[in-house]
Design a protein around this motif. Structure first.
Motif, PDB file in Angstrom:
ATOM      1  N   MET A 207       8.438   9.837  -3.706  1.00 37.66           N
ATOM      2  CA  MET A 207       9.602   9.399  -2.923  1.00 37.66           C
ATOM      3  C   MET A 207      10.616   8.666  -3.799  1.00 37.66           C
ATOM      4  SD  MET A 207       7.687   8.050   0.539  1.00 37.66           S
ATOM      5  CE  MET A 207       6.668   9.175   1.522  1.00 37.66           C
ATOM      6  N   GLN A 208      10.139   7.780  -4.636  1.00 36.65           N
ATOM      7  CA  GLN A 208      11.068   7.038  -5.483  1.00 36.65           C
ATOM      8  C   GLN A 208      11.668   7.929  -6.572  1.00 36.65           C
ATOM      9  OE1 GLN A 208      11.608   4.931  -3.386  1.00 36.65           O
ATOM     10  NE2 GLN A 208      11.365   2.946  -4.394  1.00 36.65           N
ATOM     11  N   GLU A 209      10.873   8.837  -7.105  1.00 40.91           N
ATOM     12  CA  GLU A 209      11.391   9.745  -8.130  1.00 40.91           C
ATOM     13  C   GLU A 209      12.480  10.656  -7.592  1.00 40.91           C
ATOM     14  OE1 GLU A 209       7.785  11.560  -9.359  1.00 40.91           O
ATOM     15  OE2 GLU A 209       7.170   9.869 -10.628  1.00 40.91           O
ATOM     16  N   LYS A 210      12.432  10.924  -6.277  1.00 36.12           N
ATOM     17  CA  LYS A 210      13.456  11.746  -5.640  1.00 36.12           C
ATOM     18  C   LYS A 210      14.651  10.911  -5.170  1.00 36.12           C
ATOM     19  CE  LYS A 210      10.283  15.388  -4.130  1.00 36.12           C
ATOM     20  NZ  LYS A 210      10.893  16.470  -4.945  1.00 36.12           N
ATOM     21  N   ILE A 214      13.020   3.535  -1.284  1.00 36.90           N
ATOM     22  CA  ILE A 214      12.213   2.930  -0.223  1.00 36.90           C
ATOM     23  C   ILE A 214      12.058   1.437  -0.494  1.00 36.90           C
ATOM     24  CG2 ILE A 214      10.029   3.018   1.021  1.00 36.90           C
ATOM     25  CD1 ILE A 214      11.745   5.583   1.180  1.00 36.90           C
ATOM     26  N   GLU A 215      12.376   0.608   0.495  1.00 40.66           N
ATOM     27  CA  GLU A 215      12.301  -0.843   0.316  1.00 40.66           C
ATOM     28  C   GLU A 215      10.857  -1.301   0.167  1.00 40.66           C
ATOM     29  OE1 GLU A 215      13.698  -5.006   2.538  1.00 40.66           O
ATOM     30  OE2 GLU A 215      13.497  -3.155   3.697  1.00 40.66           O
ATOM     31  N   PHE A 216       9.975  -0.851   1.057  1.00 39.06           N
ATOM     32  CA  PHE A 216       8.547  -1.129   0.960  1.00 39.06           C
ATOM     33  C   PHE A 216       7.807  -0.198   1.900  1.00 39.06           C
ATOM     34  CE2 PHE A 216      10.086  -4.318   4.079  1.00 39.06           C
ATOM     35  CZ  PHE A 216       9.317  -3.994   5.178  1.00 39.06           C
ATOM     36  N   TYR A 231      -5.257  -1.162  -5.208  1.00 42.69           N
ATOM     37  CA  TYR A 231      -5.049   0.013  -6.077  1.00 42.69           C
ATOM     38  C   TYR A 231      -3.621   0.540  -5.930  1.00 42.69           C
ATOM     39  CZ  TYR A 231      -5.747   4.771  -7.921  1.00 42.69           C
ATOM     40  OH  TYR A 231      -5.639   5.945  -8.638  1.00 42.69           O
ATOM     41  N   VAL A 232      -3.164   0.666  -4.691  1.00 36.80           N
ATOM     42  CA  VAL A 232      -1.815   1.178  -4.448  1.00 36.80           C
ATOM     43  C   VAL A 232      -0.769   0.181  -4.938  1.00 36.80           C
ATOM     44  CG1 VAL A 232      -0.178   1.995  -2.707  1.00 36.80           C
ATOM     45  CG2 VAL A 232      -2.616   2.503  -2.460  1.00 36.80           C
ATOM     46  N   TYR A 237       5.425   2.628  -7.239  1.00 32.18           N
ATOM     47  CA  TYR A 237       6.801   2.191  -7.498  1.00 32.18           C
ATOM     48  C   TYR A 237       7.382   1.476  -6.274  1.00 32.18           C
ATOM     49  CZ  TYR A 237       6.608   5.665 -11.305  1.00 32.18           C
ATOM     50  OH  TYR A 237       6.266   6.407 -12.412  1.00 32.18           O
ATOM     51  N   VAL A 238       6.757   1.666  -5.105  1.00 28.30           N
ATOM     52  CA  VAL A 238       7.227   1.070  -3.855  1.00 28.30           C
ATOM     53  C   VAL A 238       6.409  -0.180  -3.549  1.00 28.30           C
ATOM     54  CG1 VAL A 238       7.561   1.455  -1.372  1.00 28.30           C
ATOM     55  CG2 VAL A 238       7.860   3.359  -2.986  1.00 28.30           C
ATOM     56  N   PRO A 239       7.040  -1.320  -3.278  1.00 25.98           N
ATOM     57  CA  PRO A 239       6.280  -2.512  -2.888  1.00 25.98           C
ATOM     58  C   PRO A 239       5.441  -2.243  -1.646  1.00 25.98           C
ATOM     59  CG  PRO A 239       8.548  -3.092  -3.424  1.00 25.98           C
ATOM     60  CD  PRO A 239       8.488  -1.589  -3.404  1.00 25.98           C
TER      61      PRO A 239
END
Length: 363
Positions: A207-210, A214-216, A231-232, A237-239
């Protein structure tokens, strides 16, 4: 100031559109109402939604906990002995957090009325207005895009997008929404425990690479999987915000100590009311973790109590209290004013609720 009677009832409030998540689909709010009466004739109001898929609390379970344990514990006690009353409430039955929350907020309502102070000022009084996001239910990408556009037209500038149903479609859903709204609103997403840890990392980073910005993400993995949550958090890349994992102050502290999430969502129905929510907020202040105050699918009585909490504490920086605006009508007189995204807390004593129309009493 003694509690003389506790009455239970039900309210039914239709939704504007069906509410769909990875866990359930709902078309109306069907909640238990609690009225606590004291010998000065004052009344405190509380509300509990049956959200079995999340809290384990059904309508019958909420009513049973109230009738068999909570009412027997509270009747005859003096509201002015507030700490003792709260400790008794929390010890009289294990779990059953929604029933406890309904009684808890009614007690806070009375306590504020007795001393002629709004509850949010009793709790800290940081502000009198907040801004909420609005939830976009999980559907086909095209329908979610239309719903997002509608929300923007209504003035919302932050959308909480439900994901997790058919995870292979989740990126497409978010791409459709972002394309439809551009940069007119922030997007936060809620997976409602739907993904595995590895799946979550893969999807979130895609999602972030596209460029979806995304805020969180709320609760990407199973509620009990604190290690998976960590782990996540360490790889995404997303909080990450912990939601279903936080049912108590102890849960919140463990998550903060582990570094298992970047943020914590406080919901009265999960933690048992304002008394325990304050403990979570205090822990968050110590650990430097920002909080969101959220709600289940609830009418205005219980969301109104959450508004008082959100207006009280600066550590609460995110607001997800859109339950009343998802409803097609409001049977509650008084309380906070919900003007789409802007919520103004009541300055009346207690929680400011004056009455509720259409209660079907159980006695």
């Amino acid at each position: 100031m003694k509690i003389t009677e506790i009455r239970l009832g039900m309210i039914s409030v239709p939704l504007r559109v069906p509410f769909k998540t990875a866990l359930r689909s709902v078309s109306s709010v069907e909640d238990v109402i609690v009225e606590i009466h004291i010998d000065t004739s004052a009344v405190g109001y509380g509300e509990a939604p049956p959200t079995g898929a999340i809290t384990g609390d059904t309508t019958g379970g909420i009513i049973g906990a109230l009738q068999d344990h909570i009412i027997k514990t509270l009747v005859g006690r003096d509201v002015d002995d507030f700490e003792d009353v709260m400790r008794a409430l929390n010890k009289c039955i294990v779990k059953n957090t929604s029933a406890k929350a309904a009684a808890d907020m009614a007690l806070w309502d009375l306590y504020g009325q007795l001393y002629h102070v709004p509850v949010y000022k009793l709790l800290g009084g940081s502000r009198n207005k907040i801004v909420t996001d609005i939830t976009i239910s999980v559907n086909d990408p095209e329908e979610m895009a239309r719903d997002a556009i509608n929300a923007i037209e209504r003035g919302y500038d932050c959308l909480k997008i439900k994901v997790g149903v058919s995870p292979e479609l989740d990126v497409a859903r978010l791409m459709a929404v972002r394309k439809a709204i551009g940069d007119k609103a922030c997007i936060r997403i809620d997976a409602n425990t739907a993904w595995t840890p590895k799946q979550a990392v893969k999807l979130l980073n895609q999602m972030q690479e596209k460029g979806l910005d995304i805020e969180f993400v709320e609760q990407p993995v199973k509620a009990h999987d604190f290690e998976g949550l960590k782990y996540v958090t360490e790889r995404s890349y997303v909080p990450v915000m912990a939601d279903e994992s936080v049912f108590s102050p102890e849960d919140a502290v463990k998550i903060m100590q582990m570094g298992a999430a970047d943020l914590v969502n406080i919901k009265l129905m999960k933690c048992g009311g304002l008394y325990n929510a304050l403990k979570i907020a205090s822990a968050a202040e110590v650990y430097g973790v920002e909080c969101m105050v959220g709600c289940m699918l609830e009418a205005k009585v219980s969301v109104n109590a959450a508004v008082h909490l959100a207006c009280a504490k600066q550590v609460i920086t995110k607001i997800d209290l859109d339950g009343p605006v998802l409803c097609s009508e409001d049977p509650v007189q008084g309380g906070a004013v919900f003007n789409e995204k802007e919520i103004t807390v009541s300055s009346e004593p207690g929680l400011g609720i004056q009455g509720i129309e259409g209660i079907r009493y159980l006695d």
